[in-house]
Scaffold this motif. Sequence first.
Motif, PDB file in Angstrom:
ATOM      1  N   UNK A   1       0.961  -1.294  -0.006  1.00 53.48           N
ATOM      2  CA  UNK A   1      -0.007   0.035   0.104  1.00 53.48           C
ATOM      3  C   UNK A   1       0.884   1.026   0.183  1.00 53.48           C
ATOM      4  N   UNK A   2       1.915   1.237   0.790  1.00 54.27           N
ATOM      5  CA  UNK A   2       2.661   2.564   0.850  1.00 54.27           C
ATOM      6  C   UNK A   2       3.627   2.608  -0.463  1.00 54.27           C
ATOM      7  N   UNK A   3       3.868   1.494  -1.017  1.00 57.61           N
ATOM      8  CA  UNK A   3       4.872   1.677  -2.417  1.00 57.61           C
ATOM      9  C   UNK A   3       3.565   2.059  -3.476  1.00 57.61           C
ATOM     10  N   UNK A   4       2.358   1.515  -3.368  1.00 56.09           N
ATOM     11  CA  UNK A   4       1.401   2.035  -4.323  1.00 56.09           C
ATOM     12  C   UNK A   4       1.141   3.585  -4.261  1.00 56.09           C
ATOM     13  N   UNK A   5       0.693   3.845  -2.941  1.00 54.62           N
ATOM     14  CA  UNK A   5       0.631   5.325  -2.523  1.00 54.62           C
ATOM     15  C   UNK A   5       1.791   6.143  -3.439  1.00 54.62           C
ATOM     16  N   UNK A   6       2.933   5.692  -3.211  1.00 61.41           N
ATOM     17  CA  UNK A   6       4.241   6.654  -3.745  1.00 61.41           C
ATOM     18  C   UNK A   6       3.993   6.798  -5.018  1.00 61.41           C
ATOM     19  N   UNK A   7       3.808   5.776  -5.849  1.00 62.09           N
ATOM     20  CA  UNK A   7       3.630   5.797  -7.289  1.00 62.09           C
ATOM     21  C   UNK A   7       2.481   6.324  -7.717  1.00 62.09           C
ATOM     22  N   UNK A   8       1.267   6.009  -7.548  1.00 64.58           N
ATOM     23  CA  UNK A   8      -0.136   6.530  -7.848  1.00 64.58           C
ATOM     24  C   UNK A   8      -0.497   7.767  -7.310  1.00 64.58           C
ATOM     25  N   UNK A   9       0.112   8.070  -5.972  1.00 63.09           N
ATOM     26  CA  UNK A   9      -0.472   9.157  -5.283  1.00 63.09           C
ATOM     27  C   UNK A   9      -1.560   9.229  -4.074  1.00 63.09           C
ATOM     28  N   UNK A  10      -1.953   8.130  -4.203  1.00 60.92           N
ATOM     29  CA  UNK A  10      -3.162   7.823  -3.150  1.00 60.92           C
ATOM     30  C   UNK A  10      -3.608   6.129  -3.430  1.00 60.92           C
ATOM     31  N   UNK A  11      -4.372   5.831  -2.448  1.00 62.28           N
ATOM     32  CA  UNK A  11      -5.141   4.395  -2.647  1.00 62.28           C
ATOM     33  C   UNK A  11      -6.426   4.454  -3.187  1.00 62.28           C
ATOM     34  N   UNK A  12      -6.366   4.563  -4.618  1.00 63.72           N
ATOM     35  CA  UNK A  12      -7.611   4.294  -5.468  1.00 63.72           C
ATOM     36  C   UNK A  12      -8.234   2.930  -5.406  1.00 63.72           C
ATOM     37  N   UNK A  13      -9.569   2.951  -5.605  1.00 66.95           N
ATOM     38  CA  UNK A  13     -10.301   1.577  -5.618  1.00 66.95           C
ATOM     39  C   UNK A  13      -9.576   0.544  -6.625  1.00 66.95           C
ATOM     40  N   UNK A  14      -8.874   1.042  -7.763  1.00 69.43           N
ATOM     41  CA  UNK A  14      -8.210  -0.107  -8.726  1.00 69.43           C
ATOM     42  C   UNK A  14      -7.113  -0.443  -7.992  1.00 69.43           C
ATOM     43  N   UNK A  15      -6.214   0.459  -6.850  1.00 69.72           N
ATOM     44  CA  UNK A  15      -5.058   0.033  -6.325  1.00 69.72           C
ATOM     45  C   UNK A  15      -5.558  -1.217  -5.340  1.00 69.72           C
ATOM     46  N   UNK A  16      -6.783  -0.713  -4.615  1.00 73.00           N
ATOM     47  CA  UNK A  16      -7.184  -1.945  -3.613  1.00 73.00           C
ATOM     48  C   UNK A  16      -7.466  -3.138  -4.296  1.00 73.00           C
TER      49      UNK A  16
END
Length: 169
Positions: free
Chosen positions: A35-50
Amino acid sequence: MATEKTSIFSPELAARFDRLVTIYPVRRSALIPMLLYAQDEVGYISDAVVSEIAERIGIKDHDVRSVLSYYSMLRTKPAGKYNVQVCTNISCMLRDGYGIMEHCKKRLGIGHKGVTPDGLFSLEEVECIGACCWAPAIQVNYDFYDNLTTEKLDQVLDDYQAGRGKVTV
C-alpha cells in the motif's frame, strides 16, 4: 494461449510486488508495504489499487479497506505534489507546533487534509514524526525540517513552491 495480466502499476513496482509476497511467511504481511509503495507511485490508494493489491495477495477488497481505514498515513484521495505534515504531538505542541500548523493553514489557504487549488501542496496535522528533540518539526513528503520558526517555515514553503525541493534551514 496464456494472456498476460495487465497492471495499473509500473513494471518495476509490479515486479517488486511479485517479490514482496514471496519474502513473508504469510502473503498478507506484504499488504502495508504494498500500500505504501502504491501510494508513492499512484499518489493515493484508489479503488483500482485496492482491487489489484487484494488480487495479488489473495485476499478480498474489504480486507484491504479495513487496513487502509486504520492507518492515517494511507490516503484515499490525492494529495498535493508536496504533502506537508505538521507534528503537533506533545514535544512539538510545547514548542509551538500548533502555531506552525496555524501558520501553514493561513499561508497555504487550506486546512487539515486540504489540497491547494493548484495541487502543489496538501496539509495534514500528524501525531508524531519522531523529531521530539528538535521540535517543532514538519515533514514534506520524505524530507524533515526541525527547530522551525514561522520564518524558517516560510523559507521551506517558498523553496518548494519555486521547485527547489529539499532545502536546509
